[in-house]
Write a protein that holds these residues in place. Structure first.
Motif, PDB file in Angstrom:
ATOM      1  N   ARG A  41     -28.500 -54.829  -7.571  1.00 45.44           N
ATOM      2  CA  ARG A  41     -27.862 -53.857  -8.470  1.00 45.44           C
ATOM      3  C   ARG A  41     -27.367 -54.612  -9.685  1.00 45.44           C
ATOM      4  NH1 ARG A  41     -27.597 -48.775  -7.661  1.00 45.44           N
ATOM      5  NH2 ARG A  41     -25.951 -48.533  -9.198  1.00 45.44           N
TER       6      ARG A  41
ATOM      7  N   THR B 108     -18.514 -44.348 -18.044  1.00 47.73           N
ATOM      8  CA  THR B 108     -19.203 -45.001 -16.939  1.00 47.73           C
ATOM      9  C   THR B 108     -20.093 -43.990 -16.219  1.00 47.73           C
ATOM     10  OG1 THR B 108     -18.944 -46.365 -14.965  1.00 47.73           O
ATOM     11  CG2 THR B 108     -17.300 -44.647 -15.299  1.00 47.73           C
ATOM     12  N   TYR B 109     -21.234 -44.467 -15.761  1.00 46.33           N
ATOM     13  CA  TYR B 109     -22.136 -43.636 -14.964  1.00 46.33           C
ATOM     14  C   TYR B 109     -23.121 -44.546 -14.234  1.00 46.33           C
ATOM     15  CZ  TYR B 109     -25.855 -44.265 -18.431  1.00 46.33           C
ATOM     16  OH  TYR B 109     -26.812 -44.799 -19.257  1.00 46.33           O
ATOM     17  N   ASN B 110     -23.729 -44.026 -13.183  1.00 44.20           N
ATOM     18  CA  ASN B 110     -24.790 -44.731 -12.472  1.00 44.20           C
ATOM     19  C   ASN B 110     -26.103 -44.312 -13.105  1.00 44.20           C
ATOM     20  OD1 ASN B 110     -22.986 -45.916 -10.675  1.00 44.20           O
ATOM     21  ND2 ASN B 110     -23.075 -44.160  -9.300  1.00 44.20           N
TER      22      ASN B 110
ATOM     23  N   GLU C 207     -33.349 -47.086 -10.866  1.00 46.15           N
ATOM     24  CA  GLU C 207     -31.981 -46.555 -10.919  1.00 46.15           C
ATOM     25  C   GLU C 207     -31.058 -47.455 -10.111  1.00 46.15           C
ATOM     26  OE1 GLU C 207     -31.670 -42.362 -10.218  1.00 46.15           O
ATOM     27  OE2 GLU C 207     -33.302 -41.928 -11.593  1.00 46.15           O
TER      28      GLU C 207
ATOM     29  N   ASP D 259     -25.025 -49.787 -12.865  1.00 46.95           N
ATOM     30  CA  ASP D 259     -23.715 -49.179 -13.088  1.00 46.95           C
ATOM     31  C   ASP D 259     -23.366 -49.461 -14.547  1.00 46.95           C
ATOM     32  OD1 ASP D 259     -23.459 -48.483 -10.348  1.00 46.95           O
ATOM     33  OD2 ASP D 259     -22.790 -50.525  -9.917  1.00 46.95           O
TER      34      ASP D 259
END
Length: 148
Positions: free
Chosen positions: A36, A109-111, A121, A124
């Motif tokens: 990630r 903020t978003y994923n 995908e 972060d």
């Protein structure tokens, strides 16, 4: 660095963005787990008077881009190519200057996903809300290095 931010805020694209990319290890050695990423992004807006102290540290040592002007598959040419020469910059970069007066406690903020293929995908995103200033001179230096 990208000129022409990939994100828009209120429908407005910023003049440039800096991405600080961090990778989380995917697990123990030999693991097939997907890593990630955490990205902290700082937007830049063009200013007729104010330059940026963080960028000033290395703006005169940016690598040259032998393919400047070549278009990418999306019709834009805003990324350094694999044929870019590496800058000879033997100094430490003071990242505290990147934060400067930018309130890093105020961010979106978003994923989401990587912005380049395979666009997995696994990101972060953290986008500083307050844009920083970049002078026209600094913008030209970055566009020359990144490609127009």
């Amino acid at each position: 660095f990208h000129w022409g931010s990939e994100h828009t805020i209120g429908g407005k694209q910023m003049d440039m963005v800096a991405h600080c990319v961090h990778q989380q290890t995917a697990g123990p050695p030999g693991s097939m787990a997907t890593p990630r990423y955490g990205v902290l992004a700082f937007f830049y807006k063009l200013s007729e008077t104010d330059g940026d102290a963080f960028l000033a540290q290395f703006e005169d040592s940016l690598p040259s881009n032998p393919s400047a002007g070549a278009s990418s598959s999306d019709g834009h040419s805003r990324r350094l190519s694999t044929g870019v020469t590496v800058a000879d910059f033997p100094h430490l970069v003071d990242f505290a200057l990147m934060y400067g007066k930018t309130p890093i406690s105020q961010y979106y903020t978003y994923n989401g996903s990587l912005t380049t293929p395979p666009c997995s995908e696994v990101v972060d995103w953290h986008l500083a809300m307050q844009p920083r200033n970049i002078s026209l001179s600094q913008m030209r230096k970055f566009r020359d290095a990144i490609g127009i």
